[in-house]
Motif scaffolding. Sequence first.
Motif, PDB file in Angstrom:
ATOM      1  N   PRO A  19       7.111  23.799  -0.388  1.00 56.61           N
ATOM      2  CA  PRO A  19       6.316  23.131   0.647  1.00 56.61           C
ATOM      3  C   PRO A  19       5.489  21.945   0.143  1.00 56.61           C
ATOM      4  N   VAL A  20       5.396  21.758  -1.192  1.00 58.71           N
ATOM      5  CA  VAL A  20       4.414  20.787  -1.697  1.00 58.71           C
ATOM      6  C   VAL A  20       4.983  19.704  -2.604  1.00 58.71           C
ATOM      7  N   TRP A  21       6.204  19.871  -3.119  1.00 61.52           N
ATOM      8  CA  TRP A  21       6.675  18.927  -4.144  1.00 61.52           C
ATOM      9  C   TRP A  21       6.745  17.500  -3.616  1.00 61.52           C
ATOM     10  N   ASP A  22       7.192  17.329  -2.365  1.00 60.53           N
ATOM     11  CA  ASP A  22       7.318  15.966  -1.850  1.00 60.53           C
ATOM     12  C   ASP A  22       5.955  15.345  -1.565  1.00 60.53           C
ATOM     13  N   GLY A  23       4.976  16.169  -1.150  1.00 62.09           N
ATOM     14  CA  GLY A  23       3.624  15.655  -0.974  1.00 62.09           C
ATOM     15  C   GLY A  23       2.997  15.224  -2.292  1.00 62.09           C
ATOM     16  N   ASN A  24       3.353  15.923  -3.376  1.00 61.71           N
ATOM     17  CA  ASN A  24       2.825  15.540  -4.687  1.00 61.71           C
ATOM     18  C   ASN A  24       3.288  14.144  -5.095  1.00 61.71           C
ATOM     19  N   GLU A  25       4.497  13.764  -4.687  1.00 63.81           N
ATOM     20  CA  GLU A  25       5.024  12.453  -5.053  1.00 63.81           C
ATOM     21  C   GLU A  25       4.338  11.313  -4.310  1.00 63.81           C
ATOM     22  N   VAL A  26       3.592  11.643  -3.249  1.00 67.77           N
ATOM     23  CA  VAL A  26       2.819  10.604  -2.558  1.00 67.77           C
ATOM     24  C   VAL A  26       1.846   9.931  -3.523  1.00 67.77           C
ATOM     25  N   TRP A  27       1.335  10.694  -4.477  1.00 69.01           N
ATOM     26  CA  TRP A  27       0.381  10.140  -5.445  1.00 69.01           C
ATOM     27  C   TRP A  27       1.038   9.077  -6.321  1.00 69.01           C
ATOM     28  N   LEU A  28       2.316   9.275  -6.651  1.00 62.62           N
ATOM     29  CA  LEU A  28       3.034   8.264  -7.426  1.00 62.62           C
ATOM     30  C   LEU A  28       3.226   6.987  -6.609  1.00 62.62           C
ATOM     31  N   LEU A  29       3.632   7.143  -5.357  1.00 62.69           N
ATOM     32  CA  LEU A  29       3.832   5.971  -4.497  1.00 62.69           C
ATOM     33  C   LEU A  29       2.524   5.211  -4.318  1.00 62.69           C
ATOM     34  N   THR A  30       1.435   5.956  -4.143  1.00 63.12           N
ATOM     35  CA  THR A  30       0.134   5.310  -3.958  1.00 63.12           C
ATOM     36  C   THR A  30      -0.325   4.603  -5.232  1.00 63.12           C
ATOM     37  N   ALA A  31      -0.123   5.260  -6.379  1.00 65.06           N
ATOM     38  CA  ALA A  31      -0.514   4.642  -7.654  1.00 65.06           C
ATOM     39  C   ALA A  31       0.295   3.373  -7.907  1.00 65.06           C
ATOM     40  N   GLY A  32       1.599   3.429  -7.653  1.00 67.70           N
ATOM     41  CA  GLY A  32       2.429   2.240  -7.838  1.00 67.70           C
ATOM     42  C   GLY A  32       2.062   1.130  -6.876  1.00 67.70           C
ATOM     43  N   GLY A  33       1.827   1.486  -5.599  1.00 68.40           N
ATOM     44  CA  GLY A  33       1.435   0.483  -4.623  1.00 68.40           C
ATOM     45  C   GLY A  33       0.080  -0.132  -4.927  1.00 68.40           C
ATOM     46  N   ALA A  34      -0.870   0.693  -5.377  1.00 68.06           N
ATOM     47  CA  ALA A  34      -2.198   0.177  -5.722  1.00 68.06           C
ATOM     48  C   ALA A  34      -2.121  -0.758  -6.921  1.00 68.06           C
ATOM     49  N   THR A  35      -1.277  -0.421  -7.898  1.00 63.84           N
ATOM     50  CA  THR A  35      -1.116  -1.300  -9.060  1.00 63.84           C
ATOM     51  C   THR A  35      -0.510  -2.637  -8.643  1.00 63.84           C
ATOM     52  N   PHE A  36       0.496  -2.594  -7.771  1.00 67.77           N
ATOM     53  CA  PHE A  36       1.142  -3.817  -7.283  1.00 67.77           C
ATOM     54  C   PHE A  36       0.141  -4.726  -6.568  1.00 67.77           C
ATOM     55  N   ALA A  37      -0.709  -4.129  -5.722  1.00 71.62           N
ATOM     56  CA  ALA A  37      -1.621  -4.939  -4.915  1.00 71.62           C
ATOM     57  C   ALA A  37      -2.869  -5.375  -5.696  1.00 71.62           C
ATOM     58  N   ALA A  38      -3.429  -4.472  -6.513  1.00 70.39           N
ATOM     59  CA  ALA A  38      -4.686  -4.770  -7.195  1.00 70.39           C
ATOM     60  C   ALA A  38      -4.483  -5.528  -8.505  1.00 70.39           C
ATOM     61  N   PHE A  39      -3.380  -5.249  -9.203  1.00 69.55           N
ATOM     62  CA  PHE A  39      -3.116  -5.887 -10.503  1.00 69.55           C
ATOM     63  C   PHE A  39      -1.663  -6.367 -10.537  1.00 69.55           C
ATOM     64  N   PRO A  40      -1.336  -7.415  -9.804  1.00 64.65           N
ATOM     65  CA  PRO A  40       0.069  -7.860  -9.726  1.00 64.65           C
ATOM     66  C   PRO A  40       0.652  -8.258 -11.076  1.00 64.65           C
ATOM     67  N   ASN A  41      -0.143  -8.849 -11.947  1.00 55.69           N
ATOM     68  CA  ASN A  41       0.377  -9.232 -13.272  1.00 55.69           C
ATOM     69  C   ASN A  41       0.690  -8.007 -14.122  1.00 55.69           C
ATOM     70  N   TRP A  42      -0.140  -6.992 -14.017  1.00 48.86           N
ATOM     71  CA  TRP A  42       0.123  -5.728 -14.709  1.00 48.86           C
ATOM     72  C   TRP A  42       1.415  -5.107 -14.183  1.00 48.86           C
ATOM     73  N   TYR A  43       1.552  -5.057 -12.875  1.00 47.15           N
ATOM     74  CA  TYR A  43       2.731  -4.463 -12.243  1.00 47.15           C
ATOM     75  C   TYR A  43       3.997  -5.203 -12.678  1.00 47.15           C
ATOM     76  N   ALA A  44       3.945  -6.546 -12.643  1.00 44.62           N
ATOM     77  CA  ALA A  44       5.128  -7.343 -12.980  1.00 44.62           C
ATOM     78  C   ALA A  44       5.550  -7.134 -14.432  1.00 44.62           C
ATOM     79  N   THR A  45       4.593  -7.156 -15.344  1.00 46.31           N
ATOM     80  CA  THR A  45       4.913  -6.980 -16.759  1.00 46.31           C
ATOM     81  C   THR A  45       5.380  -5.561 -17.053  1.00 46.31           C
TER      82      THR A  45
END
Length: 331
Positions: A51-77
Amino acid sequence: MHLHDFWFLLIAVLWTGYFFLEGFDFGVGILTRLLARDERERRVLINTIGPVWDGNEVWLLTAGGATFAAFPNWYATLFSGFYLPLLLILVCLIVRGVAFEYRGKRDDERWRRNWGTAIFWCSLLPAFLWGVAFGNIVRGVKIDQHMEYAGDVWDLLNPYALLGGLVTLVLFTFHGAVFTALKTLGDIRERARRTALGLGALTAVLALGFLSWTQADHGDAWSLAAMIVAVAALLGALGCNQLGREGWAFVLSGVTIVAAVAMLFLSLYPDVMPSTLNPAWSLTVSNASASPYTLKIMTWVAGIMTPVVLLYQGWTYWVFRRRIGVQNIPA
């Protein structure tokens, strides 16, 4: 505190949450091959995280999206330099999700065995590769004056990063064994506790070596404090596991992950990706961040949506809080 410092902290929290939650379901996926003795026990293990494994992966999507938006140079490199290992992680997560859904769709032993093999390997490889990736982020990689990765994939396979991969692999498996003991009944619960004891001892040896190496090369007083907390929590988790206090053992194994990840981010700050070619070419929270206006808008959105996500996930864990055993699985 500047907004770029705040978003570095928030991204650290998101990655910590991801490793805390996804860590135990990676561990359970690995234990489907190491702990379960038959098909019904494998179904018990899978049902503990179903019941929970897919909800746990939301944290990865959020972390990746936050890195892309807040630190685009970090994300790109990061995503250009670590392209192959991150692609492998992504493929594993996709195949793993399909395996959870498809495994029970056909009453055929070979079908279930093949998807079970996919669950095992697609849990083991990301658990190892995340440690390799973060080991390289903390250690530093070849970044040139244009903020571009100048190395190749073989540069990522250095002793420090490989040790980091072993630590996350064994630590997540230990975390999964403690979670299994917390969520199951009967013989499988007792075997999970015994398995957790051996895994915890191995984790203590590997983690102490990796964290000491990190502290010696990159640490300060704050990272040392986080290291002490991580080691103490791991020893406490082992003690609680021996006493049969699975709830406290799970909390303390989670604190171990939280403190260890916090130590890595404390050792990294104010860099986000150090350059081994020239420290002046390192990516930092200031030169890799988005504009102040972008960070301001993101802060408002995060303030509104983060409590909603936390409430939803907390409710999910509460609803599916009961233990299960083979007696709950139809023959």
